[in-house]
Design a protein around this motif. Structure first.
Motif, PDB file in Angstrom:
ATOM      1  N   LEU A   1     -15.016 -10.998  19.058  1.00 32.06           N
ATOM      2  CA  LEU A   1     -16.220 -10.406  19.642  1.00 32.06           C
ATOM      3  C   LEU A   1     -16.176 -10.540  21.148  1.00 32.06           C
ATOM      4  O   LEU A   1     -15.859 -11.601  21.689  1.00 32.06           O
ATOM      5  N   GLY A   2     -16.486  -9.449  21.836  1.00 31.08           N
ATOM      6  CA  GLY A   2     -16.513  -9.461  23.290  1.00 31.08           C
ATOM      7  C   GLY A   2     -16.269  -8.072  23.846  1.00 31.08           C
ATOM      8  O   GLY A   2     -16.021  -7.114  23.098  1.00 31.08           O
ATOM      9  N   ARG A   3     -16.343  -7.967  25.161  1.00 31.53           N
ATOM     10  CA  ARG A   3     -16.056  -6.679  25.798  1.00 31.53           C
ATOM     11  C   ARG A   3     -14.593  -6.317  25.608  1.00 31.53           C
ATOM     12  O   ARG A   3     -13.713  -7.187  25.690  1.00 31.53           O
ATOM     13  N   LEU A   4     -14.340  -5.059  25.370  1.00 30.32           N
ATOM     14  CA  LEU A   4     -12.964  -4.601  25.167  1.00 30.32           C
ATOM     15  C   LEU A   4     -12.328  -4.338  26.535  1.00 30.32           C
ATOM     16  O   LEU A   4     -12.165  -3.197  26.977  1.00 30.32           O
ATOM     17  N   VAL A   5     -11.986  -5.442  27.183  1.00 23.90           N
ATOM     18  CA  VAL A   5     -11.373  -5.399  28.512  1.00 23.90           C
ATOM     19  C   VAL A   5     -10.156  -6.310  28.507  1.00 23.90           C
ATOM     20  O   VAL A   5      -9.976  -7.136  27.607  1.00 23.90           O
ATOM     21  N   SER A   6      -9.346  -6.185  29.540  1.00 28.23           N
ATOM     22  CA  SER A   6      -8.068  -6.888  29.580  1.00 28.23           C
ATOM     23  C   SER A   6      -8.220  -8.403  29.424  1.00 28.23           C
ATOM     24  O   SER A   6      -7.449  -9.049  28.712  1.00 28.23           O
ATOM     25  N   GLY A   7      -9.215  -8.974  30.092  1.00 28.51           N
ATOM     26  CA  GLY A   7      -9.364 -10.425  30.082  1.00 28.51           C
ATOM     27  C   GLY A   7      -9.625 -11.022  28.716  1.00 28.51           C
ATOM     28  O   GLY A   7      -9.308 -12.192  28.468  1.00 28.51           O
ATOM     29  N   LYS A   8     -10.202 -10.251  27.811  1.00 23.57           N
ATOM     30  CA  LYS A   8     -10.493 -10.750  26.467  1.00 23.57           C
ATOM     31  C   LYS A   8      -9.258 -10.720  25.564  1.00 23.57           C
ATOM     32  O   LYS A   8      -9.245 -11.330  24.493  1.00 23.57           O
ATOM     33  N   ASN A   9      -8.251  -9.962  25.962  1.00 21.39           N
ATOM     34  CA  ASN A   9      -6.921 -10.014  25.334  1.00 21.39           C
ATOM     35  C   ASN A   9      -6.938  -9.755  23.827  1.00 21.39           C
ATOM     36  O   ASN A   9      -6.297 -10.475  23.043  1.00 21.39           O
ATOM     37  N   PHE A  10      -7.622  -8.708  23.407  1.00 22.47           N
ATOM     38  CA  PHE A  10      -7.653  -8.367  21.986  1.00 22.47           C
ATOM     39  C   PHE A  10      -6.287  -7.929  21.437  1.00 22.47           C
ATOM     40  O   PHE A  10      -6.015  -8.143  20.254  1.00 22.47           O
ATOM     41  N   PRO A  11      -5.395  -7.348  22.259  1.00 29.80           N
ATOM     42  CA  PRO A  11      -4.047  -7.077  21.726  1.00 29.80           C
ATOM     43  C   PRO A  11      -3.356  -8.340  21.211  1.00 29.80           C
ATOM     44  O   PRO A  11      -2.647  -8.301  20.202  1.00 29.80           O
ATOM     45  N   LEU A  12      -3.539  -9.473  21.895  1.00 28.29           N
ATOM     46  CA  LEU A  12      -2.985 -10.739  21.415  1.00 28.29           C
ATOM     47  C   LEU A  12      -3.579 -11.101  20.060  1.00 28.29           C
ATOM     48  O   LEU A  12      -2.855 -11.536  19.151  1.00 28.29           O
ATOM     49  N   LEU A  13      -4.873 -10.938  19.905  1.00 27.92           N
ATOM     50  CA  LEU A  13      -5.522 -11.247  18.630  1.00 27.92           C
ATOM     51  C   LEU A  13      -4.965 -10.382  17.513  1.00 27.92           C
ATOM     52  O   LEU A  13      -4.687 -10.870  16.410  1.00 27.92           O
ATOM     53  N   ILE A  14      -4.756  -9.105  17.790  1.00 35.02           N
ATOM     54  CA  ILE A  14      -4.232  -8.201  16.759  1.00 35.02           C
ATOM     55  C   ILE A  14      -2.804  -8.580  16.385  1.00 35.02           C
ATOM     56  O   ILE A  14      -2.443  -8.597  15.204  1.00 35.02           O
ATOM     57  N   ASP A  15      -1.981  -8.911  17.376  1.00 35.06           N
ATOM     58  CA  ASP A  15      -0.608  -9.337  17.090  1.00 35.06           C
ATOM     59  C   ASP A  15      -0.592 -10.632  16.270  1.00 35.06           C
ATOM     60  O   ASP A  15       0.201 -10.773  15.321  1.00 35.06           O
TER      61      ASP A  15
ATOM     62  N   LEU B   1      -2.338  -0.876  10.817  1.00 35.22           N
ATOM     63  CA  LEU B   1      -3.308  -1.863  10.351  1.00 35.22           C
ATOM     64  C   LEU B   1      -4.699  -1.251  10.142  1.00 35.22           C
ATOM     65  O   LEU B   1      -5.688  -1.976  10.012  1.00 35.22           O
ATOM     66  N   GLU B   2      -4.769   0.066  10.076  1.00 39.82           N
ATOM     67  CA  GLU B   2      -6.081   0.713   9.956  1.00 39.82           C
ATOM     68  C   GLU B   2      -6.843   0.285   8.708  1.00 39.82           C
ATOM     69  O   GLU B   2      -8.073   0.335   8.675  1.00 39.82           O
ATOM     70  N   HIS B   3      -6.117  -0.149   7.689  1.00 43.67           N
ATOM     71  CA  HIS B   3      -6.766  -0.529   6.427  1.00 43.67           C
ATOM     72  C   HIS B   3      -7.394  -1.913   6.476  1.00 43.67           C
ATOM     73  O   HIS B   3      -8.161  -2.287   5.579  1.00 43.67           O
ATOM     74  N   CYS B   4      -7.089  -2.686   7.564  1.00 37.60           N
ATOM     75  CA  CYS B   4      -7.593  -4.066   7.594  1.00 37.60           C
ATOM     76  C   CYS B   4      -8.109  -4.524   8.959  1.00 37.60           C
ATOM     77  O   CYS B   4      -8.621  -5.646   9.068  1.00 37.60           O
ATOM     78  N   VAL B   5      -7.975  -3.698   9.994  1.00 31.76           N
ATOM     79  CA  VAL B   5      -8.530  -4.031  11.309  1.00 31.76           C
ATOM     80  C   VAL B   5      -9.558  -2.960  11.664  1.00 31.76           C
ATOM     81  O   VAL B   5      -9.252  -1.770  11.656  1.00 31.76           O
ATOM     82  N   PHE B   6     -10.768  -3.403  12.013  1.00 31.23           N
ATOM     83  CA  PHE B   6     -11.874  -2.469  12.205  1.00 31.23           C
ATOM     84  C   PHE B   6     -12.602  -2.762  13.511  1.00 31.23           C
ATOM     85  O   PHE B   6     -12.958  -3.909  13.789  1.00 31.23           O
ATOM     86  N   LEU B   7     -12.791  -1.699  14.312  1.00 32.41           N
ATOM     87  CA  LEU B   7     -13.574  -1.799  15.542  1.00 32.41           C
ATOM     88  C   LEU B   7     -15.005  -1.364  15.232  1.00 32.41           C
ATOM     89  O   LEU B   7     -15.243  -0.222  14.859  1.00 32.41           O
TER      90      LEU B   7
ATOM     91  N   ILE C   1      -2.574 -14.495   4.826  1.00 30.17           N
ATOM     92  CA  ILE C   1      -4.034 -14.389   4.883  1.00 30.17           C
ATOM     93  C   ILE C   1      -4.458 -13.002   4.412  1.00 30.17           C
ATOM     94  O   ILE C   1      -3.747 -12.004   4.611  1.00 30.17           O
ATOM     95  N   THR C   2      -5.600 -12.941   3.765  1.00 31.05           N
ATOM     96  CA  THR C   2      -6.055 -11.679   3.159  1.00 31.05           C
ATOM     97  C   THR C   2      -7.313 -11.124   3.816  1.00 31.05           C
ATOM     98  O   THR C   2      -7.722  -9.999   3.507  1.00 31.05           O
ATOM     99  N   GLN C   3      -7.953 -11.884   4.696  1.00 26.14           N
ATOM    100  CA  GLN C   3      -9.170 -11.398   5.354  1.00 26.14           C
ATOM    101  C   GLN C   3      -8.868 -10.207   6.248  1.00 26.14           C
ATOM    102  O   GLN C   3      -7.772 -10.089   6.804  1.00 26.14           O
ATOM    103  N   ASP C   4      -9.853  -9.327   6.394  1.00 29.40           N
ATOM    104  CA  ASP C   4      -9.777  -8.279   7.400  1.00 29.40           C
ATOM    105  C   ASP C   4      -9.985  -8.890   8.787  1.00 29.40           C
ATOM    106  O   ASP C   4     -10.425 -10.040   8.908  1.00 29.40           O
ATOM    107  N   LEU C   5      -9.686  -8.110   9.806  1.00 28.55           N
ATOM    108  CA  LEU C   5     -10.040  -8.466  11.180  1.00 28.55           C
ATOM    109  C   LEU C   5     -11.087  -7.474  11.659  1.00 28.55           C
ATOM    110  O   LEU C   5     -10.850  -6.259  11.658  1.00 28.55           O
ATOM    111  N   VAL C   6     -12.244  -7.980  12.038  1.00 28.39           N
ATOM    112  CA  VAL C   6     -13.338  -7.160  12.551  1.00 28.39           C
ATOM    113  C   VAL C   6     -13.538  -7.501  14.022  1.00 28.39           C
ATOM    114  O   VAL C   6     -13.664  -8.679  14.380  1.00 28.39           O
TER     115      VAL C   6
END
Length: 393
Positions: A224-238, A274-280, A249-254
């Motif tokens: 959760l947070g602003r979708l900006v570089s500093g929040k580093n969501f690409p790292l979270l997705i990787d 990852l469209e089936h398990c990662v959701f914006l 792990i079987t949980q989705d990523l929201v």
């Protein structure tokens, strides 16, 4: 006491939420509290306590409407071409006059303020030319001592010299001290006072039914947070992809939030299939039910002034994994909670995600959670402001 909190705008953002929380906290302790915002934009968030009086000081509009202010605006924009990032600081000569005028009008009507707290460097840069012993400037984030390039010494001297400064975490204070010492700047004082939280309000908001969550079919990990570089969501997705592939792990990523990097993040999700398990899920006015129903909250930031989202997640009873990034994260993730800090690479972050999911039922009952939350309680924060700036003016 009569208190004013000043913030740039009342859009839906972390600093704005903190300004509203602080206003509510002062009002609950029977201080005459006013919230001032400077940009005439849509109000997306406001204090809950109806005793807080809200005022718009539209500084730029006031300056431009003066006639000569339009000329000054153009000159400042020209100066910005040759003196990069200088626009706000030069335009502040005019905005400070407008602020002083509006403040005098308000005080003539409702009385003199005892304390005026400016939240964030982007806020007090509008009025830096003013000197007033009642002003307290709050640094919300880590400082880059060369932010203004070769002219950093001069620019930061304008901003920070002889000011009462408050930092939201110990690491933010260290970075500010490093900056002012590097440029031979003398502040009047530098204190650490963190951000306030109303835990009763958080739990109440977390209990609100949210149809989007109810319709989500599977357990999920939350970012959760602003979708900006500093929040580093690409790292979270990787890291999430690595955890699925190597730890099962079987949980989705929201991911809850909005920002300028949404398109690139969405593209990355598609590239990794990852469209089936990662959701914006976009921006949510009430993020707390998302915390409460998550199996785990993960902060993947490159730096954080404090890390309010960590506090909010723990308050909702949801365990946290966080990057061990510069800033205030370690102020929160202390004791046994530090076990769930990760270096900023996908493999290590994935390992911590898997570990926290395995131990999630025991994490939230750790004594370190209660002791961390206590330090950020709104009553404690207001008392700190009172002790430092009001008890002995």
């Amino acid at each position: 006491m009569k208190i004013a909190i000043v913030v740039n705008s009342l859009k839906m953002g972390g600093m704005e939420r903190v300004a509203c929380n602080l206003s509510d906290a002062f009002a609950k302790q029977d201080h005459d509290t006013h919230l001032i915002y400077l940009k005439d934009r849509k109000v997306e968030i406001s204090p809950d306590d109806t005793r807080v009086q809200i005022h718009l000081f539209p500084l730029q509009k006031i300056v431009i409407s003066s006639g000569i202010g339009s000329i000054w605006l153009m000159l400042c924009r020209l100066l910005n071409i040759f003196w990069r990032k200088s626009f706000l600081l030069f335009f502040a000569y005019a905005e400070a006059i407008a602020f002083s005028y509006k403040l005098k009008q308000l005080e003539k009507k409702s009385g003199r303020f005892d304390l005026i707290i400016f939240r964030g460097q982007g806020t007090f840069s509008h009025i830096w030319t003013l000197k007033d012993p009642r002003f307290v400037f709050v640094c919300e984030s880590m400082q880059n001592k060369m932010h203004y390039g070769d002219r950093s010494k001069k620019m930061f001297s304008w901003l920070f010299s002889n000011r009462k400064m408050v930092c939201v975490s110990k690491e933010v204070k260290k970075s500010l001290i490093d900056l002012v010492e590097s440029h031979s700047i003398s502040c009047e004082s530098i204190e650490v006072i963190s951000n306030p939280n109303d835990y009763g309000k958080i739990l109440k908001n977390a209990a609100v039914q949210d149809d989007q969550i109810d319709h989500h079919p599977r357990p999920y990990i939350l970012g959760l947070g602003r979708l900006v570089s500093g929040k580093n969501f690409p790292l979270l997705i990787d890291a999430y992809q690595y955890a699925r592939e190597h730890f099962g792990i079987t949980q989705d990523l929201v991911i809850v939030g909005e920002g300028r990097e949404r398109a690139s993040i969405d593209k990355k999700i598609q590239q990794l299939e990852l469209e089936h398990c990662v959701f914006l899920k976009g921006q949510q006015n009430n993020p707390f039910p998302w915390y409460k129903k998550a199996d785990l909250f993960v902060l993947s930031s490159k730096s954080e002034g404090l890390g309010m989202v960590i506090i909010e997640s723990l308050a909702c009873g949801t365990p946290v994994v966080a990057t061990n990034c510069p800033g205030g994260v370690r102020d929160i993730m202390q004791g046994k909670l530090s076990r769930y800090l990760a270096e900023q690479n996908p493999k290590v972050l994935a390992e911590k995600i898997a570990l926290a999911l395995e131990e999630k039922d025991s994490i939230i009952s750790l004594p370190d959670v209660a002791s961390s939350l206590e330090k950020f309680d709104e009553n404690y924060i207001v008392q700190q402001y009172y002790d430092k700036y009001l008890a002995h003016p």
